[in-house]
Enzyme design. Sequence first.
Site, mmCIF file in Angstrom:
data_model
loop_
_atom_site.group_PDB
_atom_site.id
_atom_site.type_symbol
_atom_site.label_atom_id
_atom_site.label_comp_id
_atom_site.label_asym_id
_atom_site.label_seq_id
_atom_site.Cartn_x
_atom_site.Cartn_y
_atom_site.Cartn_z
ATOM 1 N N ASN A 18 24.267 -10.370 13.540
ATOM 2 C CA ASN A 18 25.286 -10.805 14.492
ATOM 3 C C ASN A 18 26.518 -11.228 13.690
ATOM 4 O OD1 ASN A 18 26.904 -12.437 16.225
ATOM 5 N ND2 ASN A 18 25.170 -12.719 17.585
ATOM 6 N N ARG A 29 42.403 -18.513 11.413
ATOM 7 C CA ARG A 29 43.636 -18.399 10.628
ATOM 8 C C ARG A 29 44.606 -17.376 11.202
ATOM 9 N NH1 ARG A 29 44.730 -19.776 5.170
ATOM 10 N NH2 ARG A 29 46.968 -19.484 4.869
ATOM 11 N N HIS A 54 28.550 -10.711 20.379
ATOM 12 C CA HIS A 54 28.398 -11.463 21.627
ATOM 13 C C HIS A 54 29.778 -11.920 22.082
ATOM 14 C CE1 HIS A 54 25.743 -14.482 24.021
ATOM 15 N NE2 HIS A 54 26.896 -14.298 24.636
ATOM 16 N N HIS A 61 35.440 -15.891 19.380
ATOM 17 C CA HIS A 61 35.020 -15.226 18.133
ATOM 18 C C HIS A 61 35.212 -13.717 18.306
ATOM 19 C CE1 HIS A 61 31.408 -15.452 20.591
ATOM 20 N NE2 HIS A 61 31.201 -16.713 20.279
ATOM 21 N N GLU A 81 25.654 -8.441 23.352
ATOM 22 C CA GLU A 81 25.073 -9.528 24.135
ATOM 23 C C GLU A 81 26.134 -10.161 25.022
ATOM 24 O OE1 GLU A 81 21.905 -11.178 20.781
ATOM 25 O OE2 GLU A 81 23.721 -12.330 21.249
ATOM 26 N N THR A 111 27.073 -22.250 22.370
ATOM 27 C CA THR A 111 26.233 -21.123 21.988
ATOM 28 C C THR A 111 25.167 -20.955 23.064
ATOM 29 O OG1 THR A 111 24.880 -20.172 20.212
ATOM 30 C CG2 THR A 111 24.643 -22.539 20.624
ATOM 31 N N HIS A 201 17.869 -16.594 17.710
ATOM 32 C CA HIS A 201 18.535 -17.885 17.824
ATOM 33 C C HIS A 201 17.896 -18.872 16.848
ATOM 34 C CE1 HIS A 201 21.674 -20.078 20.027
ATOM 35 N NE2 HIS A 201 21.025 -21.138 19.593
ATOM 36 N N ASP A 202 18.667 -19.255 15.851
ATOM 37 C CA ASP A 202 18.279 -20.241 14.840
ATOM 38 C C ASP A 202 17.155 -19.768 13.924
ATOM 39 O OD1 ASP A 202 20.247 -21.891 15.699
ATOM 40 O OD2 ASP A 202 18.948 -23.377 16.643
ATOM 41 N N GLY A 224 22.662 -14.345 13.158
ATOM 42 C CA GLY A 224 24.065 -14.429 12.802
ATOM 43 C C GLY A 224 24.416 -15.684 12.029
ATOM 44 N N HIS A 225 24.351 -16.838 12.685
ATOM 45 C CA HIS A 225 24.862 -18.076 12.100
ATOM 46 C C HIS A 225 24.241 -18.372 10.743
ATOM 47 C CE1 HIS A 225 26.641 -22.106 12.162
ATOM 48 N NE2 HIS A 225 25.491 -22.510 11.652
#
Length: 248
Positions: A18, A29, A54, A61, A81, A111, A201-202, A224-225
Amino acid sequence: MYICRQKSLFSMTKLSVNINKIATLRNSRGGNIPNVVQAAVDCQRFGAQGITVHPRPDERHIRYRDVIELKPVVTTEFNIEGNPIPSFIDLVLQVRPTQVTLVPDAYDAVTSNCGWNTLREKGFLQEVCGEFKRHGIRVSIFVDPIEEMVVHAAECGADRVELYTEPYAAGYGADRQAALAPFRAAALQAQQAGLGLNAGHDLNLENLNYFYRNIPGLLEVSIGHALIADALYLGLENTVNLYKRALQ
């Protein structure tokens, strides 16, 4: 402890990266650094078997334009997503990704924080699933690890479910077997219902391998994260390969 040893012998779980956090950094920025499209190309070159985005209505984002620009360069599986509001549905039908994952995001959600109530929303989800499938797009529904929600996801017409793994990640440190138990039950229910199984997720380098080894039929994880955060220290190529190694 239960470990599905046959899994690693006969199946492969795909890693879909992701890239939302790449876009978050860019947007903070302005301009085009880092380049979201190039990041997707590089993740694939480094071995990722899919790219996930997503887009949210506020485009904080990934932007809708990014999704369109990514389509020609994603040569692996492209997974979009999101909450199937009209603008999202139009975007997915324009891009025609490999897979669309339906997520019940609130407009103000930081999220994703829950899965669908596939019983209560069955009529709506049946309509949405039908529309995407008529256009040849595989449909996955984001659900909590609740067997009933998996059963009703199948009745909605989904091809797959994606299990919301935040509760597993939160409980992993205290008692990983207890944290895993509802996910294993949901996975077995998905198999009985004829659904493919994704998760996300996580998930991270600490908890991913145990999840992989003990969840039957796991086809894809979307990460992703944690992956992008690890890449700050370890480098993107090395990090993608470490996550792939955790799926072995």
